[in-house]
Design an enzyme around this catalytic site. Structure first.
Site, PDB file in Angstrom:
ATOM      1  CB  SER A   1      64.707  14.082  -6.345  1.00 23.09           C
ATOM      2  OG  SER A   1      64.739  14.793  -7.571  1.00 23.09           O
TER       3      SER A   1
ATOM      4  CG  HIS B   1      63.392   9.985  -7.500  1.00 22.46           C
ATOM      5  ND1 HIS B   1      62.436   9.003  -7.648  1.00 22.46           N
ATOM      6  CD2 HIS B   1      62.871  11.101  -8.065  1.00 22.46           C
ATOM      7  CE1 HIS B   1      61.377   9.511  -8.254  1.00 22.46           C
ATOM      8  NE2 HIS B   1      61.619  10.784  -8.533  1.00 22.46           N
TER       9      HIS B   1
ATOM     10  CG  ASP C   1      62.811  13.625 -10.605  1.00 21.43           C
ATOM     11  OD1 ASP C   1      61.830  12.849 -10.672  1.00 21.43           O
ATOM     12  OD2 ASP C   1      63.177  14.163  -9.558  1.00 21.43           O
TER      13      ASP C   1
ATOM     14  CG  MET D   1      61.500  16.191 -15.854  1.00 24.19           C
ATOM     15  SD  MET D   1      61.274  17.780 -15.041  1.00 24.19           S
ATOM     16  CE  MET D   1      61.179  17.258 -13.333  1.00 24.19           C
TER      17      MET D   1
ATOM     18  CG  HIS E   1      59.591   9.986 -11.623  1.00 23.68           C
ATOM     19  ND1 HIS E   1      59.330  11.111 -10.864  1.00 23.68           N
ATOM     20  CD2 HIS E   1      58.436   9.699 -12.284  1.00 23.68           C
ATOM     21  CE1 HIS E   1      58.076  11.490 -11.069  1.00 23.68           C
ATOM     22  NE2 HIS E   1      57.518  10.662 -11.925  1.00 23.68           N
TER      23      HIS E   1
ATOM     24  CG  MET F   1      57.968  12.906 -14.562  1.00 21.29           C
ATOM     25  SD  MET F   1      58.591  14.173 -13.445  1.00 21.29           S
ATOM     26  CE  MET F   1      60.233  13.559 -13.184  1.00 21.29           C
TER      27      MET F   1
ATOM     28  CG  MET G   1      53.509  12.436  -9.559  1.00 21.32           C
ATOM     29  SD  MET G   1      55.282  12.428  -9.219  1.00 21.32           S
ATOM     30  CE  MET G   1      55.650  14.175  -9.006  1.00 21.32           C
TER      31      MET G   1
ATOM     32  CG  ASP H   1      58.585  12.640  -6.746  1.00 24.45           C
ATOM     33  OD1 ASP H   1      59.181  13.574  -6.179  1.00 24.45           O
ATOM     34  OD2 ASP H   1      58.857  12.254  -7.904  1.00 24.45           O
TER      35      ASP H   1
HETATM   36  C1  DX5 Z   1      58.919  16.649  -9.605  1.00 27.08           C
HETATM   37  C2  DX5 Z   1      59.931  15.541  -9.427  1.00 27.08           C
HETATM   38  C3  DX5 Z   1      60.385  15.404  -8.036  1.00 27.08           C
HETATM   39  C4  DX5 Z   1      61.109  16.595  -7.494  1.00 27.08           C
HETATM   40  C5  DX5 Z   1      60.874  16.681  -6.027  1.00 27.08           C
HETATM   41  O1  DX5 Z   1      58.448  16.631 -10.893  1.00 27.08           O
HETATM   42  O2  DX5 Z   1      59.399  14.304  -9.843  1.00 27.08           O
HETATM   43  O3  DX5 Z   1      61.157  14.232  -7.852  1.00 27.08           O
HETATM   44  O4  DX5 Z   1      62.477  16.580  -7.721  1.00 27.08           O
HETATM   45  O5  DX5 Z   1      61.426  17.849  -5.563  1.00 27.08           O
HETATM   46  P1  DX5 Z   1      61.079  18.437  -4.137  1.00 27.08           P
HETATM   47  O6  DX5 Z   1      61.444  17.384  -3.137  1.00 27.08           O
HETATM   48  O7  DX5 Z   1      61.930  19.657  -4.047  1.00 27.08           O
HETATM   49  O8  DX5 Z   1      59.617  18.739  -4.141  1.00 27.08           O
HETATM   50 ZN    ZN Z   2      60.387  12.351  -9.271  1.00 28.40          ZN
END
Ligand code: DX5
Ligand code: ZN
Length: 232
Positions: free
Chosen positions: A8, A33, A35, A37, A66, A68, A137, A175
């Site tokens: 990620s 991946h 992320d 947000m 992903h 969010m 998650m 994840d």
């Molecule tokens: C959390 C993200 C994850 C995050 C995972 O909201 O969706 O992808 O980056 O990070 P680690 O592996 O450090 O828990």
């Molecule tokens: Zn993620």
């Protein structure tokens, strides 16, 4: 099914994101991946499709976005144009999950649905056959570096059984909090695609160091595969 480690980029150095992506691909993990947000579905803000479009995609890499974000249906086309191969939307973030999944597929991409830790698997009951992947998650989304929530091991197992019953062999992506100490149990429960942010990027900055971090995860994942073969 083979085990995939999906670094990620949330824990990567954002100042040189394309180089970071290139390093982990070179280190042996082509599944990236992303992320996304929005500061609303989760408190943090990372990047949108405009920024993602500027990330250089190494040959053979897979970009897994992903989302969010609230109303992910508004952003599917722009992430498709930004180079995403697979888009994951949260069941909690859209009123019309089935339609949103169809929208992703109409763009020619693979579609996945993510469930927050407290969301029941039942929300997927009527769309399993439409999905290319399910993301569970194992932390509450929003930050990297959190602890794996132990109740999720059982949720992975339940999902693996459901997919098995339906004759579906799609990846179960997990994840959050994936480390050498948690990956074995996640894999033995049935996870096949493991997102790892801090476990890949926090210790090191070179291809060799990322390779080492990834190998440490894969080694424990192998043990998980063996455990699983004794269960099923
Ligand atoms: C959390 C993200 C994850 C995050 C995972 O909201 O969706 O992808 O980056 O990070 P680690 O592996 O450090 O828990
Ligand atoms: Zn993620």
């Amino acid at each position: 099914m083979n085990i995939t480690i999906a670094p990620s980029v949330l824990s990567a150095n954002f100042g040189e994101i394309s180089e970071e992506i290139e390093r982990v691909v070179e280190a042996g993990t082509p599944w990236i991946h992303l992320d996304v947000m929005d500061g609303s579905f989760v408190p943090n803000i990372t990047f949108g499709a405009v920024a993602a479009k500027s990330f250089k995609k190494p040959k053979g890499a897979v970009f897994d976005a992903h989302l969010m974000v609230v109303h992910p249906e508004r952003h599917i086309e722009s992430f498709a144009k930004a180079g995403a191969d697979i888009i994951t939307v949260h069941a909690e973030a859209t009123h019309h999950l089935h339609q949103t999944v169809q929208q992703i597929k109409k763009c020619g991409l693979k579609a996945a649905v993510a469930l927050n830790p407290a969301t029941s698997l039942e929300v997927l009951d009527w769309i399993y056959s439409e999905l290319d992947m399910v993301l569970l998650m194992s932390v509450n989304p929003g930050w990297g570096g959190q602890q794996f929530i132990p109740a999720i091991y059982e949720k992975i197992e339940k999902l693996a059984n459901k997919l098995n019953e339906q004759g579906l062999s799609i990846p179960i992506q997990v994840d959050g909090g994936i480390k050498p100490s948690t990956i074995r149990r996640a894999v033995s429960a049935g996870a096949t695609n493991l997102v790892a942010g801090s476990a890949v990027f926090d210790n090191g900055s070179s291809v060799a160091e990322y390779h080492e971090n990834i190998q440490a995860l894969l080694q424990e994942a192998e043990r998980g595969i063996l455990d699983r073969s004794q269960i099923v």
